[in-house]
Design a protein around this motif. Structure first.
Motif, mmCIF file in Angstrom:
data_model
loop_
_atom_site.group_PDB
_atom_site.id
_atom_site.type_symbol
_atom_site.label_atom_id
_atom_site.label_comp_id
_atom_site.label_asym_id
_atom_site.label_seq_id
_atom_site.Cartn_x
_atom_site.Cartn_y
_atom_site.Cartn_z
ATOM 1 N N TRP A 1 0.779 -1.248 0.073
ATOM 2 C CA TRP A 1 -0.169 0.022 0.005
ATOM 3 C C TRP A 1 0.822 1.161 -0.017
ATOM 4 N N GLU A 2 0.432 2.488 -0.870
ATOM 5 C CA GLU A 2 0.933 3.690 -0.536
ATOM 6 C C GLU A 2 0.349 4.610 0.227
ATOM 7 N N GLU A 3 0.791 5.391 0.645
ATOM 8 C CA GLU A 3 0.285 6.676 1.691
ATOM 9 C C GLU A 3 -0.929 6.886 0.886
ATOM 10 N N ASP A 4 -0.963 7.788 -0.006
ATOM 11 C CA ASP A 4 -1.851 8.324 -0.980
ATOM 12 C C ASP A 4 -2.956 7.427 -1.463
ATOM 13 N N GLU A 5 -2.908 6.084 -1.250
ATOM 14 C CA GLU A 5 -3.950 5.018 -1.740
ATOM 15 C C GLU A 5 -4.447 4.277 -0.427
ATOM 16 N N LEU A 6 -4.331 4.667 0.786
ATOM 17 C CA LEU A 6 -4.396 4.033 1.849
ATOM 18 C C LEU A 6 -6.129 4.045 2.365
ATOM 19 N N THR A 7 -6.809 3.295 1.528
ATOM 20 C CA THR A 7 -8.421 3.438 1.501
ATOM 21 C C THR A 7 -8.837 2.368 2.696
ATOM 22 N N ILE A 8 -8.343 2.666 3.873
ATOM 23 C CA ILE A 8 -8.731 1.969 4.956
ATOM 24 C C ILE A 8 -9.161 2.938 5.949
ATOM 25 N N ASP A 9 -9.919 2.404 6.723
ATOM 26 C CA ASP A 9 -10.487 2.896 8.231
ATOM 27 C C ASP A 9 -9.807 1.916 9.390
ATOM 28 N N PHE A 10 -8.969 2.570 10.321
ATOM 29 C CA PHE A 10 -8.375 1.915 11.133
ATOM 30 C C PHE A 10 -9.431 2.042 12.453
ATOM 31 N N VAL A 11 -10.059 1.044 13.019
ATOM 32 C CA VAL A 11 -11.057 1.084 14.025
ATOM 33 C C VAL A 11 -10.402 0.266 15.368
ATOM 34 N N PRO A 12 -10.163 1.158 16.233
ATOM 35 C CA PRO A 12 -9.861 0.794 17.495
ATOM 36 C C PRO A 12 -11.059 0.145 18.289
ATOM 37 N N LEU A 13 -10.938 -1.237 18.894
ATOM 38 C CA LEU A 13 -11.867 -1.585 19.764
ATOM 39 C C LEU A 13 -11.442 -1.826 21.200
ATOM 40 N N PHE A 14 -11.987 -1.161 21.992
ATOM 41 C CA PHE A 14 -11.893 -0.864 23.526
ATOM 42 C C PHE A 14 -12.700 -1.737 24.078
ATOM 43 N N GLU A 15 -12.339 -2.595 25.145
ATOM 44 C CA GLU A 15 -13.120 -3.680 25.498
ATOM 45 C C GLU A 15 -13.084 -3.929 27.159
ATOM 46 N N THR A 16 -12.024 -3.892 27.773
ATOM 47 C CA THR A 16 -12.092 -3.931 29.255
ATOM 48 C C THR A 16 -12.241 -2.774 29.768
ATOM 49 N N VAL A 17 -12.497 -2.811 31.107
ATOM 50 C CA VAL A 17 -12.809 -1.649 31.990
ATOM 51 C C VAL A 17 -11.790 -0.531 31.757
ATOM 52 N N GLY A 18 -10.486 -1.111 32.217
ATOM 53 C CA GLY A 18 -9.111 -0.551 32.120
ATOM 54 C C GLY A 18 -9.007 0.283 30.556
ATOM 55 N N ASP A 19 -9.335 -0.585 29.484
ATOM 56 C CA ASP A 19 -9.040 0.225 28.368
ATOM 57 C C ASP A 19 -10.179 1.301 28.139
ATOM 58 N N LEU A 20 -11.339 1.147 28.505
ATOM 59 C CA LEU A 20 -12.269 2.090 28.194
ATOM 60 C C LEU A 20 -11.934 3.249 29.167
ATOM 61 N N GLN A 21 -11.242 3.257 30.208
ATOM 62 C CA GLN A 21 -11.095 4.562 30.778
ATOM 63 C C GLN A 21 -9.806 5.420 30.085
ATOM 64 N N VAL A 22 -8.927 4.745 29.400
ATOM 65 C CA VAL A 22 -7.839 5.358 28.746
ATOM 66 C C VAL A 22 -8.014 5.613 27.380
ATOM 67 N N ALA A 23 -9.475 5.391 26.869
ATOM 68 C CA ALA A 23 -9.834 5.209 25.390
ATOM 69 C C ALA A 23 -9.729 6.718 24.902
ATOM 70 N N ALA A 24 -10.039 7.731 25.263
ATOM 71 C CA ALA A 24 -9.926 9.137 24.940
ATOM 72 C C ALA A 24 -8.689 9.658 25.024
ATOM 73 N N GLU A 25 -7.869 9.381 25.850
ATOM 74 C CA GLU A 25 -6.308 9.529 25.940
ATOM 75 C C GLU A 25 -5.739 9.178 24.899
ATOM 76 N N ILE A 26 -5.878 7.819 24.427
ATOM 77 C CA ILE A 26 -5.398 7.105 23.065
ATOM 78 C C ILE A 26 -5.606 7.831 21.979
ATOM 79 N N MET A 27 -6.989 8.353 22.013
ATOM 80 C CA MET A 27 -7.805 9.032 20.692
ATOM 81 C C MET A 27 -7.059 10.192 20.499
ATOM 82 N N GLN A 28 -6.979 10.992 21.633
ATOM 83 C CA GLN A 28 -6.414 12.237 21.319
ATOM 84 C C GLN A 28 -4.907 12.181 20.861
ATOM 85 N N THR A 29 -4.181 11.292 21.532
ATOM 86 C CA THR A 29 -2.587 10.995 20.714
ATOM 87 C C THR A 29 -2.979 10.899 19.272
#
Length: 861
Positions: free
Chosen positions: A469-497
């Motif tokens: 894949w090339e950068e200008d043809e990266l027709t992909i959506d990357f979807v994080p899956l947050f599942e555990t209670v701990g992961d949910l608590q830091v999800a917003a921080e991860i997305m801000q990064t």
């Protein structure tokens, strides 16, 4: 309290149309001589009654079954007992199907438009206010609904049985006794299950039955209603409904899914879709027999035929070709033939717009830990090896991100790689081929489960850039899956990064500044219990919405909802309708799986109704645009404390030394791996010893459901409510329940889960020398939760405000009660000293009971 008129009317319809007709057809069914055992159908009603009385008198399953066989049968030995129990199971499995068909046949009568807001009625109401009208139009422009079918192993019916159910439902609608009788006989002689476990492609083929026979029509019908309503108000039409598909793409914890399976499923979806198009076009051609369209008709028919039946054709996205030529046919009909049959062309055009050349988008999903291993493997090969330090894995998160260069490269792989690593690399390369064959929407999302840090997403992007894949043809959506209670608590921080990362920010711009985020209910419930999971997801949604809005990102939540409330199921549309303005809710996305597919989307009528409910929920929530009262300090503080108390209660139970062994001893958990319904293992690790963290949430929830205890659906909520009462906060809790639709839905779905529990069935566990006290702990929390929930809602019984659904649950639970007792009987026997042959017999007996219990629950696993 007087019931609303519509509720009383529904109860009357249910009793007359469903219960009475089921009893009538069931009596017919029980007289059919299926299995060369003359008295099976005659004995079964007696056995059911004996089971009910035995449970009421707290008899053990062995006492109930042994005494019944001594009194009413000529069974001479254990083999005779097992044989007759198998016959009972086969009848009961089909009784569940019969009840499903009778209930589905009455669907439109039970679910009328009364009390339901249609899009047209919303537009009509909005005419009186220019602001409200403009707001409604804006909401419609932004709204979308994406339903994703998943291959989770609780959808037991093969296509042959689904077809019988469909035909049986149609016959019951018109009381066609002759056809009903024949179909019941066919049902009795048709195998329900495979002799061996299906492959991922088999699962996809089985699930595609719903695409071909239900969603192809239901989605088009709903879209047609939307188009009609919008045209009436001179509002531009738009595509609202999208379909997603996981079988063949979801390899999280399933080593049996390979890149070739993904390719095969993509081709299969395409071919099935074009067969649907071809079938419709043949009907259209029978009507459009006029001059001026012959050449175009034959050209389109030829292309459709090739794509539907020629396996050697080189596939390509031809949706634009179809749209252009169908519009040409439509124009000729309007200009030269008074628009005769133009509506048929419109219908096919609408389907092409909805389904393109792909039918449903194939999501790819893999665990972040696997993806990290793949990234580590690639870093050892030229030219990538020169870009990273040897101690990369030991770096901090910030240091790792700083090392990522996002350079496209042709990697020269030389080292040995595990099958998982090779599959990941091959799949990344082949996604591009799927997009070229079926269109970009055919496969454009990569879901990272167990996402714990921003580098999990960024490293995956590098894997794409290193593998074709090339950068200008990266027709992909990357979807994080947050599942555990701990992961949910830091999800917003991860997305801000991620949002502030230059490369990812640029990638999002190329994707229209839209970000999909998946949230999982299953693992968060297994991790922290029912109330904590729901509250953690609510808070995560609020935080993620705020972060996304501050970065000008259009956020869409993808909810990993299973069937039961403990896995995010229940009355899901009420969750969406109750969102406040602090939670992104314009793009509704959710998984549907297991019996939820057959129960809520098993027919064109029910699928259309449930899709409409979700669409209307999205619009009505946006129209209210009011502050969610759960964010007010009073309500939020209360829920914070309750979630903490519930979490502590659930974790204390989960960490009890008998917790897992109790489940293994009294439920069929250890036998689930022998059920031939899924390509997916019961647990993630391949080790012999079972660990809770490795146990799949679906197996965890299914096992508690088989026990009729449903612990994941309520445990801890009674303790949390009781603590609030003792702290003097009861009136505030009542106020929260009355003012928050979201909290009320949590409580109502909890009561639904509890209504499918029956601790009287296992009351004899209290006398067990090893597990008696543990059972008492479970039962005590159930009784506490029931007492407090009823007090909170002001009800006298569980599901009091849903009397029809409550009655349906009661009938279903009565049908499968013998299955539950047979299962316990078999599991008890397996604790004795047995021959290898006897072990196999009792294991098969226990396993066979699982199917009917789950199917009757409809959303119990």
């Amino acid at each position: 309290m007087q019931k609303p008129r519509f509720t009383g009317q529904r109860e009357s319809i249910f009793n007359n149309e469903v219960v009475s007709r089921f009893e009538l057809y069931n009596s017919l069914f029980l007289t059919l001589p299926f299995y060369k055992i003359k008295d099976t159908g005659t004995l079964l009603p007696l056995f059911i009654k004996y089971c009910e009385e035995g449970v009421k008198n707290q008899k053990t399953p062995a006492e109930i079954i042994n005494v019944f066989f001594e009194k009413y049968t000529q069974a001479a030995n254990a083999k005779d007992v097992i044989d007759l129990l198998f016959r009972f199971i086969q009848y009961i499995e089909r009784q569940v199907v019969l009840f499903d068909a009778v209930e589905d046949a009455s669907f439109t009568k039970l679910n009328t438009a009364e009390g339901q807001s249609s899009l047209r009625s919303m537009l009509k109401k909005s005419e009186s206010s220019e602001y409200v009208y403009d707001k409604t139009v804006q909401l419609i422009e932004d709204l979308s609904l994406r339903l994703v079918l998943t291959a989770h192993p609780t959808q037991f019916y093969p296509g042959s049985v689904l077809s019988i159910i469909t035909d049986l439902t149609s016959a019951i609608k018109i009381n066609d006794i002759v056809s009903i009788n024949q179909l019941l006989q066919q049902l009795g002689k048709t195998p329900f299950f495979n002799k061996k476990s299906p492959t991922p492609v088999d699962e996809a083929l089985s699930l595609s039955w719903y695409l071909e026979n239900v969603f192809y029509f239901a989605a088009a019908n709903i879209q047609s209603e939307i188009d009609s309503s919008l045209e009436e108000y001179n509002i531009p039409t738009k595509k609202v409904i999208e379909l997603g598909f996981w079988p063949g793409g979801d390899r999280d914890g399933n080593p049996n899914v390979h890149a070739e399976d993904t390719m095969q499923v993509a081709k299969m979806l395409r071919q099935i879709l074009f067969r649907c198009y071809y079938r419709d076009f043949r009907k259209l051609k029978r009507r459009i027999t006029f001059r001026g369209v012959e050449d175009v008709i034959y050209k389109v028919q030829d292309i459709l035929y090739q794509n539907a039946f020629d396996v050697n054709i080189v596939p390509e996205n031809i949706s634009d070709f179809l749209t252009e030529n169908l519009n040409q046919i439509k124009s000729t009909l309007i200009e030269s033939h008074d628009g005769l049959f133009a509506d048929l062309v419109d219908d096919l055009l609408r389907k092409v717009e909805l389904f393109g050349s792909h039918f449903a988008s194939l999501d790819i999903r893999q665990d972040s830990r696997v993806l990290r291993d793949v990234h580590a493997y690639c870093r050892q090969s030229k030219p990538i090896i020169s870009l990273f330090p040897e101690n990369f894995d030991d770096l901090t998160e910030e240091e790792k991100i700083a090392q990522l260069s996002f350079k496209s490269a042709k990697v020269n792989y030389t080292g040995d790689a595990s099958p998982l690593i090779l599959d990941t690399l091959q799949t990344i390369a082949e996604i591009k081929q799927i997009q070229q064959s079926n269109g970009e929407l055919a496969c454009h999302r990569y879901i990272i489960s167990n996402c714990q840090q921003a580098s999990d997403i960024l490293q995956l992007i590098e894997l794409f850039l290193w593998n074709g894949w090339e950068e200008d043809e990266l027709t992909i959506d990357f979807v994080p899956l947050f599942e555990t209670v701990g992961d949910l608590q830091v999800a917003a921080e991860i997305m801000q990064t991620l949002y502030s990362h230059p490369f990812y920010k640029k990638h999002l711009e190329s994707r229209g500044n839209r970000q999909d985020i998946m949230l999982g209910y299953s693992d968060s419930t297994k991790d922290g219990g029912y109330l904590t999971a729901n509250w953690s997801i609510f808070n995560a949604k609020v935080a993620l919405t705020a972060i996304s809005e501050s970065n000008n990102i259009r956020l869409a939540f993808f909810d990993g909802r299973g069937g039961p409330p403990s896995r995010g199921g229940g009355k899901t549309h009420l969750f969406y309708a109750s969102m406040g303005k602090e939670i992104a809710n314009k793009n509704i996305q959710l998984t549907i799986q297991g019996q939820t597919i057959s129960s809520q989307y098993g027919s064109i009528d029910s699928a259309g109704f449930n899709m409409s409910q979700l669409i209307n929920a999205g619009i009505s929530a946006g129209m209210k645009e009011k502050h969610n009262v759960l964010l007010d300090p009073l309500h939020k503080d209360i829920l914070d404390v309750m979630a903490k108390d519930s979490f502590d209660s659930f974790v204390t139970l989960r960490e009890h030394p008998l917790f897992l062994s109790y489940l293994e001893r009294f439920s069929p958990l250890s036998l689930l791996s022998k059920i031939t319904i899924s390509s997916r293992p019961v647990k993630r690790s391949s080790g012999e010893k079972l660990r809770l963290e490795d146990l799949r949430a679906i197996s965890f929830v299914t096992s508690w459901g088989q026990l009729k205890q449903n612990i994941p659906g309520f445990y801890g909520i009674g303790t949390a409510l009781k603590n609030q009462e003792e702290a003097g906060n009861w009136e505030n809790i009542r106020k929260t329940y009355q003012e928050s639709g979201y909290f009320k839905t949590i409580i109502d779905n909890c009561m639904m889960s509890m209504s499918k529990a029956d601790f009287s069935i296992t009351a004899h566990f209290a006398n067990d020398p090893e597990y008696g006290d543990f059972w008492k702990t479970l039962n005590s929390e159930y009784e506490r939760s029931k007492e407090m929930l009823l007090k909170l809602a002001g009800h006298e019984a569980l599901m009091e405000n849903y009397p029809v659904e409550k009655r349906s649950v009661a009938v279903r639970e009565k049908i499968v009660l013998p299955l539950v007792l047979i299962q316990h009987f078999a599991l008890e026997k397996l604790q004795e000293e047995l021959t290898e042959e006897e072990v196999q017999s009792y294991e098969k007996l226990a396993i066979r009971t699982v199917y009917g219990i789950v199917n009757a629950g409809r959303n119990s696993a």
